[in-house]
Design a protein around this motif. Structure first.
Motif, short mmCIF file in Angstrom:
data_model
loop_
_atom_site.label_atom_id
_atom_site.label_comp_id
_atom_site.label_asym_id
_atom_site.label_seq_id
_atom_site.Cartn_x
_atom_site.Cartn_y
_atom_site.Cartn_z
N GLU A 64 1.56 -39.45 -14.60
CA GLU A 64 0.32 -39.59 -13.83
C GLU A 64 -0.81 -38.78 -14.46
O GLU A 64 -1.94 -39.26 -14.55
CB GLU A 64 0.53 -39.11 -12.39
N TRP A 65 -0.51 -37.56 -14.85
CA TRP A 65 -1.55 -36.69 -15.41
C TRP A 65 -2.09 -37.28 -16.72
O TRP A 65 -3.30 -37.32 -16.94
CB TRP A 65 -1.02 -35.28 -15.64
N PHE A 66 -1.20 -37.73 -17.58
CA PHE A 66 -1.64 -38.29 -18.85
C PHE A 66 -2.44 -39.57 -18.64
O PHE A 66 -3.39 -39.84 -19.36
CB PHE A 66 -0.44 -38.54 -19.76
N ASP A 67 -2.06 -40.36 -17.64
CA ASP A 67 -2.83 -41.56 -17.32
C ASP A 67 -4.22 -41.16 -16.82
O ASP A 67 -5.23 -41.74 -17.23
CB ASP A 67 -2.10 -42.41 -16.29
N TYR A 68 -4.28 -40.17 -15.96
CA TYR A 68 -5.56 -39.68 -15.44
C TYR A 68 -6.45 -39.22 -16.59
O TYR A 68 -7.65 -39.49 -16.63
CB TYR A 68 -5.32 -38.55 -14.45
N GLU A 69 -5.87 -38.52 -17.54
CA GLU A 69 -6.61 -37.99 -18.70
C GLU A 69 -6.81 -39.03 -19.80
O GLU A 69 -7.50 -38.77 -20.77
CB GLU A 69 -5.88 -36.77 -19.28
N ARG A 70 -6.15 -40.17 -19.65
CA ARG A 70 -6.22 -41.26 -20.63
C ARG A 70 -5.86 -40.76 -22.05
O ARG A 70 -6.60 -40.94 -23.01
CB ARG A 70 -7.58 -41.93 -20.63
N MET A 71 -4.71 -40.15 -22.11
CA MET A 71 -4.22 -39.60 -23.38
C MET A 71 -3.91 -40.74 -24.35
O MET A 71 -3.62 -41.86 -23.94
CB MET A 71 -2.97 -38.76 -23.13
#
Length: 143
Positions: A68-75
């Motif tokens: 979820e965090w990486f999706d939010y940050e669009r890594m």
């Protein structure tokens, strides 16, 4: 206690990073891909959580948190895959045969969850299988 003192948490966080990379390989993370991850965590990953007794929450949920965090940050998917690959090469003993099978099964389910596997996801899945093949060779040569 720092995160380096909790290798199990770091393991699950890195797997979450891998699953994000698979979902984001085509530059779009879809709800179906996230839902596939949640279902597999709920139904299959719990058996690998012997270490959870030491912590207050199930460790497998770390995969979802990182995803979820990486999706939010669009890594960047490739950067995430490369980071996971480096972790796996540095920690081959963390990847039992059963865990590798479940990781591949989960990655394939994520990739297949929305309109089948696309070219970007197939390439990343192939790289994952090759990485795990090399870990097998590495582990065998160390015995």
């Amino acid at each position: 206690m720092s995160i380096t003192e909790k290798p199990e948490i770091l393991f699950y966080q890195n797997i979450g990073q891998l699953f994000y990379a698979i979902a984001a390989a085509d530059k779009v993370v879809r709800k179906a891909e996230y839902d596939a991850l949640k279902a597999i965590v709920l139904n299959y990953w719990k058996k690998f959580e012997e270490a959870q007794a030491h912590y207050q929450e199930p460790l497998a949920y770390q995969m979802e948190v990182v995803f979820e965090w990486f999706d939010y940050e669009r890594m960047d998917a490739q950067d995430c895959f490369d980071s996971f690959s480096n972790y796996a090469k540095d920690n081959p003993k963390a990847f039992s045969k059963e865990k590798k099978k479940l990781i591949v099964r989960t990655a394939e389910a994520i990739a297949s969850s929305f309109a089948g596997k696309n070219k970007s996801e197939l390439i990343m899945l192939t790289k994952l299988k090759m990485l795990f093949g090399k870990l097998n060779t590495y582990n065998t040569s160390q015995i």
